[in-house]
Scaffold this active site. Structure first.
Site, PDB file in Angstrom:
ATOM      1  N   ASN A 169     -31.214  13.542 -38.447  1.00  0.00           N
ATOM      2  CA  ASN A 169     -32.361  13.115 -39.253  1.00  0.00           C
ATOM      3  C   ASN A 169     -32.213  13.388 -40.748  1.00  0.00           C
ATOM      4  O   ASN A 169     -32.788  12.686 -41.573  1.00  0.00           O
ATOM      5  CB  ASN A 169     -33.665  13.719 -38.715  1.00  0.00           C
ATOM      6  CG  ASN A 169     -33.628  15.229 -38.623  1.00  0.00           C
ATOM      7  OD1 ASN A 169     -32.579  15.852 -38.716  1.00  0.00           O
ATOM      8  ND2 ASN A 169     -34.797  15.825 -38.433  1.00  0.00           N
ATOM      9  N   GLU A 264     -31.249  26.314 -36.225  1.00  0.00           N
ATOM     10  CA  GLU A 264     -32.615  25.786 -36.272  1.00  0.00           C
ATOM     11  C   GLU A 264     -32.697  24.715 -35.202  1.00  0.00           C
ATOM     12  O   GLU A 264     -31.997  23.712 -35.270  1.00  0.00           O
ATOM     13  CB  GLU A 264     -32.926  25.224 -37.657  1.00  0.00           C
ATOM     14  CG  GLU A 264     -34.408  24.907 -37.838  1.00  0.00           C
ATOM     15  CD  GLU A 264     -34.741  23.470 -37.464  1.00  0.00           C
ATOM     16  OE1 GLU A 264     -35.289  23.260 -36.351  1.00  0.00           O
ATOM     17  OE2 GLU A 264     -34.446  22.565 -38.252  1.00  0.00           O
ATOM     18  N   CYS A 298     -38.107  18.156 -37.700  1.00  0.00           N
ATOM     19  CA  CYS A 298     -38.383  19.418 -37.009  1.00  0.00           C
ATOM     20  C   CYS A 298     -39.703  20.003 -37.468  1.00  0.00           C
ATOM     21  O   CYS A 298     -40.377  20.707 -36.715  1.00  0.00           O
ATOM     22  CB  CYS A 298     -37.255  20.413 -37.263  1.00  0.00           C
ATOM     23  SG  CYS A 298     -35.690  19.926 -36.517  1.00  0.00           S
TER      24      CYS A 298
END
Length: 503
Positions: A169, A264, A298
């Site tokens: 992304n 992450e 996210c």
């Protein structure tokens, strides 16, 4: 255009090359990996399918190059990073074009990502010079029972080879957020880009090549995760892994061994709305936080937990704003574009159908064409629905109505994720108390969750990650402390009496 002009050497016919030893190469496998355009669902690009033998070769080069790079003065490392940043920003068009075509990111947002990445590299160069140029000097007599007979000098030294794995992304920005700290700290860097986003990354790596970094210091390996993924993450030459993505990160963390990890892994970011909140502000932030880049972030708003007393009014305000969102091709800067793959679209649809079967209120008609899903607000979602807990990574925002602040906090903390969250209220005292109670790495007050600015700490709790990102934290994670102790034959005190008698 991508792969032309300054970037012509990274393309071999229809297949983009990989980068190793300061050169653009074709894989000995003779195979390629297709990259699908999410909007057209047709092959847009192809990249090399590298082999394990080529991974081994890259790792050996990285180990060797790192030894020399560690001896390069900090100012010189920073100078090269500034040069790479300038080249990146001056040649943003091909990278932005690639982002549009391989991950369906809106054109204006694609340009913003590249420019932001150049700024991140420059900031990292400056910050690295400051924090790595300092050490500590400790004296032994500050600890009980000791005289001043020991001088301790500490400095930060590189780890060695850093493996960077960014997500689809933000492939350019989240790649440089790993590359720049690693390089300024004196490490070498092996990049494994995501398949969707690989071509953007290859263009970015070429900017580092043009800046004049030493051969072997930076490598970019493309290929199928099933063939080289575990081989890369378990490679004995790797001294640190920085990964951004999903559940794969948990598997990596279990296999990686005794090396520093920066991970992450996504979130279920909750938006808690109190009854005194500015509902116009909340509605705007739900739109920005929940639907920008089609919710494929996210830090997107993944669940709204709103007090029952203001829920009806808030839902109506959000519905009115959803109706104004444009849906279509990324080239036209549509607000909502195709999600990255058919499997992603199918997963999102599964969550939506589960909510429908269990009685959620659809504020818009569910509509899908291929990978393109129209924005959807789901009201009256209950905890027994999958969408209440699972991360859709798409343009779907669920609303759960709550009767107390405690109910909202409990729902947030019951999640296995803990990346970010936000709270909307005009009472700063309540906001701080709620922030302290939320089990998330970051809490935004009166704004949607967000990563950045890029020098802010960014971290997750629970299954959302390990370690902390942000420029300073990344540099620190990619170094270790080296201590040198000077032992004196007798105690020595600054300006103390008896100096001559002790000689």
């Amino acid at each position: 255009m991508a792969g032309t002009g300054l970037f012509a050497e990274i393309l071999d016919g229809e297949v983009y090359k990989y980068y190793a030893d300061g050169e653009w190469k074709t894989s000995s496998s003779g195979k390629s990996v297709a990259i699908m355009n999410p909007a057209t669902r047709k092959t847009q690009y192809k990249v090399q399918a590298c082999t394990q033998e080529e991974v081994n070769a890259v790792m050996e080069l990285a180990k060797s190059a790192q030894k020399s790079w560690a001896k390069t003065p900090l100012w010189k490392r920073a100078e090269l990073l500034h040069k790479a940043a300038a080249i990146l920003k001056d040649n943003k068009a091909p990278m932005a074009e690639s982002l549009v075509k391989e991950i369906a990111k809106p054109a204006k947002d694609s340009v913003t990502e590249v420019v932001r990445s150049g700024d991140l590299i420059s900031y990292c160069a400056e910050e690295g010079v400051r924090i790595l140029g300092e050490g500590k000097f400790l004296l032994s007599d500050s600890f009980p029972g000791n005289d001043r007979t020991k001088y301790c000098l500490t400095s930060k030294i590189p780890l060695g080879v850093v493996l960077a794995i960014p997500p689809f992304n933000y492939p350019v920005n989240l790649a440089v957020s790993k590359i720049a700290p690693a390089l300024i700290a004196g490490n070498s860097l092996v990049l494994k880009p995501p398949t969707q986003g690989a071509v953007s990354c290859l263009h970015m790596v070429h900017c580092f090549h043009l800046a004049g970094f030493p051969k072997g210091l930076i490598s970019c390996i493309t290929g199928k995760g099933s063939e080289i993924g575990d081989f890369l993450t378990m490679h004995p030459a790797v001294n640190c892994i920085s990964f951004t993505g999903g559940d794969t990160g948990i598997s990596i963390s279990k296999k990686a061994g005794m090396i520093p990890l920066q991970m992450e892994l996504g979130g279920k970011d909750a938006c808690i709305v109190l009854d005194d909140a500015d509902l116009d502000l909340v509605a705007s932030n739900i739109i920005k936080g929940g639907f920008s880049y089609s919710g494929q972030r996210c830090t997107a708003v993944k669940v709204v937990l709103v007090m029952e007393s203001v829920a009806d009014e808030l839902v109506e305000k959000v519905k009115a704003k959803v109706a104004k969102l444009t849906v279509g091709p990324p080239e036209e800067n549509s607000d909502i574009t195709a999600v990255v793959s058919e499997s992603s679209a199918n997963f999102i649809e599964g969550l939506v159908m589960d909510a429908k079967e269990k009685g959620a209120t659809f504020c818009q008609e569910y509509k899908r064409e291929g990978n393109l899903i129209w924005p959807l607000l789901l009201d009256n979602v209950r905890p027994d629905m999958r969408i209440a807990w699972e991360e859709p990574f798409g343009p779907v925002v669920p609303v759960l109505r709550i009767n107390s602040v405690e109910e909202g906090i409990n729902h947030c903390n019951a999640s296995n994720f803990g990346l970010q969250g936000c709270v909307f209220t005009k009472d700063i005292n309540k906001a701080i108390l709620i922030s302290d109670a939320m089990e998330t790495g970051t809490v935004q007050i009166n704004s949607a969750p967000a990563r950045g600015p890029d020098h802010f700490p960014f971290q997750g709790l629970k299954d959302s990650g390990i370690g902390s990102q942000g420029v300073t934290n990344s540099i620190n994670l990619m170094t270790k402390v080296k201590t040198t102790v000077i032992n004196l034959p007798t105690p020595s005190y600054s300006m103390g009496d008896g100096f001559i008698s002790r000689l």
